[in-house]
Scaffold this active site. Structure first.
Site, PDB file in Angstrom:
ATOM      1  N   PRO A 167       0.824  -1.213   0.000  1.00  0.00           N
ATOM      2  CA  PRO A 167       0.000   0.000   0.000  1.00  0.00           C
ATOM      3  C   PRO A 167       0.854   1.258   0.000  1.00  0.00           C
ATOM      4  O   PRO A 167       1.910   1.306   0.631  1.00  0.00           O
ATOM      5  CB  PRO A 167      -0.800  -0.113   1.302  1.00  0.00           C
ATOM      6  CG  PRO A 167      -0.766  -1.561   1.656  1.00  0.00           C
ATOM      7  CD  PRO A 167       0.539  -2.078   1.148  1.00  0.00           C
ATOM      8  N   LYS A 207       4.548   4.963   5.017  1.00  0.00           N
ATOM      9  CA  LYS A 207       3.849   3.683   4.982  1.00  0.00           C
ATOM     10  C   LYS A 207       3.769   3.028   6.358  1.00  0.00           C
ATOM     11  O   LYS A 207       3.538   1.825   6.458  1.00  0.00           O
ATOM     12  CB  LYS A 207       4.546   2.757   3.980  1.00  0.00           C
ATOM     13  CG  LYS A 207       4.560   3.325   2.565  1.00  0.00           C
ATOM     14  CD  LYS A 207       5.235   2.387   1.582  1.00  0.00           C
ATOM     15  CE  LYS A 207       5.240   2.980   0.180  1.00  0.00           C
ATOM     16  NZ  LYS A 207       5.833   2.072  -0.820  1.00  0.00           N
ATOM     17  N   ARG A 237      14.116   8.285  10.531  1.00  0.00           N
ATOM     18  CA  ARG A 237      14.694   7.597   9.372  1.00  0.00           C
ATOM     19  C   ARG A 237      13.910   7.865   8.094  1.00  0.00           C
ATOM     20  O   ARG A 237      14.380   7.551   6.999  1.00  0.00           O
ATOM     21  CB  ARG A 237      14.748   6.083   9.612  1.00  0.00           C
ATOM     22  CG  ARG A 237      15.688   5.648  10.711  1.00  0.00           C
ATOM     23  CD  ARG A 237      15.980   4.165  10.617  1.00  0.00           C
ATOM     24  NE  ARG A 237      14.791   3.343  10.783  1.00  0.00           N
ATOM     25  CZ  ARG A 237      14.373   2.846  11.948  1.00  0.00           C
ATOM     26  NH1 ARG A 237      15.054   3.116  13.055  1.00  0.00           N
ATOM     27  NH2 ARG A 237      13.297   2.082  12.018  1.00  0.00           N
ATOM     28  N   ASN A 251       5.183   2.906  -6.088  1.00  0.00           N
ATOM     29  CA  ASN A 251       5.402   2.719  -7.508  1.00  0.00           C
ATOM     30  C   ASN A 251       4.411   3.488  -8.376  1.00  0.00           C
ATOM     31  O   ASN A 251       4.765   4.012  -9.434  1.00  0.00           O
ATOM     32  CB  ASN A 251       5.338   1.228  -7.840  1.00  0.00           C
ATOM     33  CG  ASN A 251       6.262   0.856  -8.975  1.00  0.00           C
ATOM     34  OD1 ASN A 251       6.991   1.681  -9.490  1.00  0.00           O
ATOM     35  ND2 ASN A 251       6.216  -0.402  -9.384  1.00  0.00           N
ATOM     36  N   ARG A 289      11.852  -3.190  -8.960  1.00  0.00           N
ATOM     37  CA  ARG A 289      10.470  -2.725  -9.115  1.00  0.00           C
ATOM     38  C   ARG A 289      10.213  -2.372 -10.569  1.00  0.00           C
ATOM     39  O   ARG A 289      11.119  -1.972 -11.306  1.00  0.00           O
ATOM     40  CB  ARG A 289      10.212  -1.499  -8.225  1.00  0.00           C
ATOM     41  CG  ARG A 289      10.451  -1.726  -6.744  1.00  0.00           C
ATOM     42  CD  ARG A 289       9.516  -2.774  -6.156  1.00  0.00           C
ATOM     43  NE  ARG A 289       8.121  -2.402  -6.277  1.00  0.00           N
ATOM     44  CZ  ARG A 289       7.472  -1.636  -5.374  1.00  0.00           C
ATOM     45  NH1 ARG A 289       8.112  -1.179  -4.319  1.00  0.00           N
ATOM     46  NH2 ARG A 289       6.208  -1.347  -5.529  1.00  0.00           N
TER      47      ARG A 289
END
Length: 267
Positions: free
Chosen positions: A2, A51, A119, A160, A256
């Protein structure tokens, strides 16, 4: 996996369903062994950064990273018996929610939460984001912009789909070195991501196509894809570009899939 808008959408939903009240927290699967530490505690706040999803309770914060396979499901009470491998179950006053298959589900202390956030790069969906931090990293790098936009330490929440679409919308070749991007281009990309991702939070899907390129205007068939949403290049390999008609190109970059239009995004 996601993208960031999904996590922010979940944070808003969980805040609305459970925030400000005691929540029953359990781990039917038994793998989230720290569930008892927050069981019956008030959910102070649910928030997302990139995320990552955070449920803040007084004793600590439940940190969730869905990874590739994590999913939430919810329904109104009464709660049904757990089905399958339920890592965490939340039960509130009106709803119950099950979490299955996350990459991370753990109880953290404030300093550990701060370390995770430190981070991460700036998140276009957070009001405390500092986009100049991302540009400092991008403008100093020879790495391709396509790779940099997917680096969560540079920019948090972009995946992506948003990566491919925002580069197309601004006519930027994905292999452009980060240091070749000028500040004006970066501001335009950032501002566009803010708009696109906020729309994604509201709708629950990713739509990036301008009105003049929508199916009802051009007469083309609507997109049929499990990801939903109308997009320009993502997962449209070999199909005609919606702007110039050139077949959409594809290659693998850092494991990817990368999509772009060779004409609209020239090298």
């Amino acid at each position: 996996m996601p993208e960031g808008h999904t996590l922010h959408r979940l944070a808003r939903l969980h805040q609305r369903r459970y925030g400000g009240a005691p929540v029953r927290v359990s781990s039917p699967q038994g793998k989230f062994t720290e569930a008892s530490a927050v069981d019956g505690q008030v959910l102070v706040k649910a928030e997302a950064h990139g995320k990552h999803l955070f449920h803040h309770y007084e004793p600590g914060t439940v940190h969730i990273h869905l990874g590739l396979y994590g999913t939430f499901s919810e329904a109104k009470l009464p709660a049904l018996p757990p089905v399958g491998q339920v890592r965490m179950r939340l039960i509130g006053s009106t709803h119950w929610t099950d979490l299955r298959g996350p990459n991370r589900c753990e109880l953290l202390m404030p300093d550990q939460v701060d370390a995770i956030k430190a981070r991460l790069g700036p998140d276009p969906l957070r009001r405390d984001a500092r986009p100049e931090r991302a540009f400092e990293r991008i403008s100093a790098s020879r790495t391709s912009l396509a790779a940099l936009l997917m680096d969560q330490s540079v920019l948090a929440g972009v995946g992506n789909v948003y990566r491919a679409e925002v580069l197309f919308r601004h006519g930027i070749n994905p292999m452009l070195p980060g240091r070749s991007l000028d500040p004006v281009q970066w501001k335009e990309i950032w501002d566009d991501l803010v708009v696109l991702m906020r729309a994604g939070v509201r709708s629950g899907r990713i739509d990036t196509v301008a009105d003049e390129h929508l199916p009802e205007v051009t007469g083309r068939a609507p997109r049929q894809d499990r990801h939903g949403g109308e997009v320009y290049v993502y997962r449209r390999t070999g199909q005609p570009c919606l702007v110039c008609g050139t077949p959409v190109a594809h290659k693998e970059l850092a494991g990817r899939n990368l999509y772009w239009c060779p004409v609209c995004q020239p090298a």
